[in-house]
Design a protein around this motif. Structure first.
Motif, PDB file in Angstrom:
ATOM      1  N   PRO A  23       5.901   2.141   0.467  1.00 31.70           N
ATOM      2  CA  PRO A  23       5.412   3.242  -0.377  1.00 31.70           C
ATOM      3  C   PRO A  23       3.942   3.118  -0.726  1.00 31.70           C
ATOM      4  O   PRO A  23       3.255   4.123  -0.898  1.00 31.70           O
ATOM      5  CB  PRO A  23       6.301   3.173  -1.620  1.00 31.70           C
ATOM      6  CG  PRO A  23       6.934   1.829  -1.614  1.00 31.70           C
ATOM      7  CD  PRO A  23       6.990   1.387  -0.188  1.00 31.70           C
ATOM      8  N   GLU A  24       3.429   1.885  -0.780  1.00 31.05           N
ATOM      9  CA  GLU A  24       2.010   1.705  -1.143  1.00 31.05           C
ATOM     10  C   GLU A  24       1.093   2.290  -0.073  1.00 31.05           C
ATOM     11  O   GLU A  24      -0.056   2.634  -0.361  1.00 31.05           O
ATOM     12  CB  GLU A  24       1.704   0.218  -1.412  1.00 31.05           C
ATOM     13  CG  GLU A  24       1.716  -0.725  -0.209  1.00 31.05           C
ATOM     14  CD  GLU A  24       3.100  -0.994   0.415  1.00 31.05           C
ATOM     15  OE1 GLU A  24       4.128  -0.587  -0.162  1.00 31.05           O
ATOM     16  OE2 GLU A  24       3.141  -1.610   1.506  1.00 31.05           O
ATOM     17  N   ALA A  25       1.584   2.445   1.152  1.00 30.29           N
ATOM     18  CA  ALA A  25       0.803   3.060   2.238  1.00 30.29           C
ATOM     19  C   ALA A  25       1.426   4.394   2.646  1.00 30.29           C
ATOM     20  O   ALA A  25       1.239   4.861   3.775  1.00 30.29           O
ATOM     21  CB  ALA A  25       0.730   2.122   3.432  1.00 30.29           C
ATOM     22  N   LEU A  26       2.155   5.006   1.713  1.00 33.32           N
ATOM     23  CA  LEU A  26       2.853   6.282   1.981  1.00 33.32           C
ATOM     24  C   LEU A  26       3.691   6.200   3.266  1.00 33.32           C
ATOM     25  O   LEU A  26       3.782   7.159   4.032  1.00 33.32           O
ATOM     26  CB  LEU A  26       1.846   7.447   2.041  1.00 33.32           C
ATOM     27  CG  LEU A  26       1.026   7.689   0.763  1.00 33.32           C
ATOM     28  CD1 LEU A  26       0.130   8.913   0.912  1.00 33.32           C
ATOM     29  CD2 LEU A  26       1.919   7.871  -0.457  1.00 33.32           C
ATOM     30  N   ASN A  27       4.303   5.024   3.462  1.00 30.75           N
ATOM     31  CA  ASN A  27       5.189   4.767   4.610  1.00 30.75           C
ATOM     32  C   ASN A  27       4.511   5.032   5.956  1.00 30.75           C
ATOM     33  O   ASN A  27       5.164   5.477   6.919  1.00 30.75           O
ATOM     34  CB  ASN A  27       6.497   5.579   4.495  1.00 30.75           C
ATOM     35  CG  ASN A  27       7.231   5.247   3.223  1.00 30.75           C
ATOM     36  OD1 ASN A  27       7.261   4.095   2.797  1.00 30.75           O
ATOM     37  ND2 ASN A  27       7.819   6.241   2.582  1.00 30.75           N
ATOM     38  N   ALA A  28       3.197   4.766   6.011  1.00 27.95           N
ATOM     39  CA  ALA A  28       2.480   4.915   7.279  1.00 27.95           C
ATOM     40  C   ALA A  28       3.171   4.056   8.332  1.00 27.95           C
ATOM     41  O   ALA A  28       3.601   2.923   8.070  1.00 27.95           O
ATOM     42  CB  ALA A  28       1.023   4.495   7.108  1.00 27.95           C
ATOM     43  N   ALA A  58      10.759   5.937   0.892  1.00 28.94           N
ATOM     44  CA  ALA A  58      10.640   5.509  -0.507  1.00 28.94           C
ATOM     45  C   ALA A  58       9.327   6.057  -1.074  1.00 28.94           C
ATOM     46  O   ALA A  58       8.312   6.110  -0.369  1.00 28.94           O
ATOM     47  CB  ALA A  58      10.635   3.987  -0.580  1.00 28.94           C
ATOM     48  N   GLY A  59       9.351   6.466  -2.331  1.00 27.50           N
ATOM     49  CA  GLY A  59       8.124   6.918  -2.988  1.00 27.50           C
ATOM     50  C   GLY A  59       7.815   8.369  -2.692  1.00 27.50           C
ATOM     51  O   GLY A  59       8.715   9.179  -2.493  1.00 27.50           O
ATOM     52  N   ARG A  60       6.501   8.703  -2.615  1.00 31.65           N
ATOM     53  CA  ARG A  60       6.155  10.117  -2.520  1.00 31.65           C
ATOM     54  C   ARG A  60       5.955  10.615  -1.090  1.00 31.65           C
ATOM     55  O   ARG A  60       5.525  11.733  -0.875  1.00 31.65           O
ATOM     56  CB  ARG A  60       4.965  10.465  -3.406  1.00 31.65           C
ATOM     57  CG  ARG A  60       3.753   9.651  -3.280  1.00 31.65           C
ATOM     58  CD  ARG A  60       2.784   9.843  -4.441  1.00 31.65           C
ATOM     59  NE  ARG A  60       1.591   9.093  -4.146  1.00 31.65           N
ATOM     60  CZ  ARG A  60       0.502   9.628  -3.614  1.00 31.65           C
ATOM     61  NH1 ARG A  60       0.429  10.906  -3.403  1.00 31.65           N
ATOM     62  NH2 ARG A  60      -0.534   8.859  -3.326  1.00 31.65           N
ATOM     63  N   ALA A  61       6.286   9.768  -0.101  1.00 36.61           N
ATOM     64  CA  ALA A  61       6.162  10.216   1.292  1.00 36.61           C
ATOM     65  C   ALA A  61       7.446   9.958   2.064  1.00 36.61           C
ATOM     66  O   ALA A  61       8.165   8.988   1.791  1.00 36.61           O
ATOM     67  CB  ALA A  61       5.021   9.479   1.986  1.00 36.61           C
ATOM     68  N   PHE A  62       7.714  10.837   3.034  1.00 36.83           N
ATOM     69  CA  PHE A  62       8.666  10.496   4.100  1.00 36.83           C
ATOM     70  C   PHE A  62       7.896   9.517   4.985  1.00 36.83           C
ATOM     71  O   PHE A  62       8.239   8.348   5.050  1.00 36.83           O
ATOM     72  CB  PHE A  62       9.070  11.774   4.845  1.00 36.83           C
ATOM     73  CG  PHE A  62       9.987  11.549   6.005  1.00 36.83           C
ATOM     74  CD1 PHE A  62      11.322  11.272   5.803  1.00 36.83           C
ATOM     75  CD2 PHE A  62       9.516  11.637   7.312  1.00 36.83           C
ATOM     76  CE1 PHE A  62      12.177  11.060   6.891  1.00 36.83           C
ATOM     77  CE2 PHE A  62      10.359  11.437   8.395  1.00 36.83           C
ATOM     78  CZ  PHE A  62      11.687  11.154   8.182  1.00 36.83           C
ATOM     79  N   ALA A  63       6.811   9.973   5.574  1.00 38.28           N
ATOM     80  CA  ALA A  63       5.840   9.097   6.254  1.00 38.28           C
ATOM     81  C   ALA A  63       4.558   9.899   6.455  1.00 38.28           C
ATOM     82  O   ALA A  63       4.607  11.013   6.980  1.00 38.28           O
ATOM     83  CB  ALA A  63       6.369   8.613   7.595  1.00 38.28           C
ATOM     84  N   ALA A  64       3.429   9.315   6.015  1.00 33.22           N
ATOM     85  CA  ALA A  64       2.145  10.035   6.095  1.00 33.22           C
ATOM     86  C   ALA A  64       1.468   9.818   7.440  1.00 33.22           C
ATOM     87  O   ALA A  64       0.242   9.857   7.535  1.00 33.22           O
ATOM     88  CB  ALA A  64       1.235   9.619   4.953  1.00 33.22           C
ATOM     89  N   GLY A  65       2.269   9.551   8.475  1.00 25.45           N
ATOM     90  CA  GLY A  65       1.706   9.471   9.816  1.00 25.45           C
ATOM     91  C   GLY A  65       1.659   8.065  10.359  1.00 25.45           C
ATOM     92  O   GLY A  65       2.069   7.101   9.696  1.00 25.45           O
ATOM     93  N   ALA A  66       1.147   7.982  11.582  1.00 19.44           N
ATOM     94  CA  ALA A  66       0.909   6.668  12.171  1.00 19.44           C
ATOM     95  C   ALA A  66      -0.122   5.955  11.297  1.00 19.44           C
ATOM     96  O   ALA A  66      -0.919   6.611  10.616  1.00 19.44           O
ATOM     97  CB  ALA A  66       0.375   6.838  13.582  1.00 19.44           C
ATOM     98  N   ASP A  67      -0.088   4.630  11.319  1.00 19.28           N
ATOM     99  CA  ASP A  67      -0.989   3.857  10.459  1.00 19.28           C
ATOM    100  C   ASP A  67      -2.412   3.925  11.026  1.00 19.28           C
ATOM    101  O   ASP A  67      -2.726   3.300  12.047  1.00 19.28           O
ATOM    102  CB  ASP A  67      -0.501   2.407  10.367  1.00 19.28           C
ATOM    103  CG  ASP A  67      -1.266   1.646   9.290  1.00 19.28           C
ATOM    104  OD1 ASP A  67      -2.508   1.808   9.219  1.00 19.28           O
ATOM    105  OD2 ASP A  67      -0.642   0.896   8.528  1.00 19.28           O
TER     106      ASP A  67
END
Ligand code: CO8
Length: 258
Positions: A23-28, A58-67
């Motif tokens: 979650p700290e990286a918006l599930n990147a 977890a948190g405010r993202a499903f996944a904010a993209g590839a890292d």
């Protein structure tokens, strides 16, 4: 509960819930999360106790993209030789249905990951988009194909070329998702869909996923033939006999996955 570094897997009553957990990286989506997902879904596919999965974040993202931080210094050769992100093809090939419960940002590879799933349920806090153009690149995890098939060329071009974000309501209206629910009800809705599926016979669930998935790649004539073969094949199962006998006897079917 099982132990992975970047995801949480919970299994109960024929249903696996897999949560992207950075979650700290918006599930990147970095290599670790991809490897965890590939390994978890390989296990789910083999597990006779599991029929259907829910994928969420977890948190405010499903996944904010590839890292982006992991990718930014890679050269063409690095990407090409490592076949960077090919693991996602293994996830997309999972034979059991996966419901994406999209809880927040689903951007770039995160949107593409949701589109790899079979049913897509969005919360009213979901945000979808293909912002890769802002980074000087393009979708790279199947978005140009799966998004275009889901919502058509003009709408896909609009998202891919502008990089703009749309909310869950718009995503639902244009056919990216099958259901839109209030944020607090997202997991209940996904779980109730999963429980409905989990009541059925595994061979017919697998055949259903296979034929609908293949339909995207076949001509109508070939698709209809393929569907008919799978349909006929199910007459070799005990569950077809049970399902049809239960209907005739006006009782609930009791499937054996055989
Ligand atoms: N990669 C790495 N880190 C990320 C990513 C990402 N995609 N997204 C968010 N983060 C990190 C941020 O850097 C930040 O970390 P830190 O606290 O260490 O600075 C943390 O998550 C929180 O993010 P923000 O502070 O930016 O949160 P905001 O609420 O201000 O903004 C946004 C949220 C709008 C979602 C914003 O974070 C954002 O724009 N993120 C990037 C979205 C994006 O461009 N995604 C596409 C990535 S490219 C891609 O997916 C290509 C896929 C194909 C690859 C195929 C390879 C073969």
């Amino acid at each position: 509960m099982s132990s992975y570094e970047s995801i949480i897997v919970e299994k109960n009553n024929r249903i696996a819930v897999v949560t992207l957990n950075r979650p700290e990286a918006l599930n990147a989506l970095n290599a670790q999360i991809m490897n965890d997902i590939v390994s978890a879904f390989d296990d789910i596919d083999r597990d006779p106790e599991i029929v259907v999965s829910i994928l969420t974040g977890a948190g405010r993202a499903f996944a904010a993209g590839a890292d982006i931080k992991e990718m930014k210094d890679q050269s063409f050769s690095d990407m090409f030789l490592a076949d960077y992100f090919a693991g996602w093809d293994k996830f997309a090939a999972c034979r059991k249905p996966v419901i994406a419960a999209v809880n927040g940002f689903a951007l770039g590879g995160g949107c593409e990951l949701a589109l790899m799933c079979d049913m897509l349920i969005a919360s009213d806090k979901a945000k979808f988009g293909q912002p890769e153009i802002k980074l000087g690149v393009t979708p790279g995890m199947g978005g140009s194909i799966r998004l275009t098939k889901a919502i058509g060329k003009a709408r896909a071009m609009d998202l891919v070329l502008t990089g703009r974000m749309i909310d869950g309501a718009e995503a639902n209206r244009i056919g990216m998702c099958s259901r839109l629910v209030e944020h607090d009800k997202l997991m209940d809705e996904a779980m109730s869909a999963a429980m409905e599926i989990a009541n059925y016979s595994l061979p017919s669930i697998l055949a259903s996923k296979e034929m609908v998935t293949r339909s995207l790649e076949l001509s109508t004539t070939e698709g209809v033939k393929y569907e008919r073969r799978l349909f006929m094949g199910l007459f070799g199962t005990l569950d077809q006999k049970e399902g049809m006998a239960a209907f005739a006897e006006k009782r609930k079917a009791s499937f054996l996955d055989k």
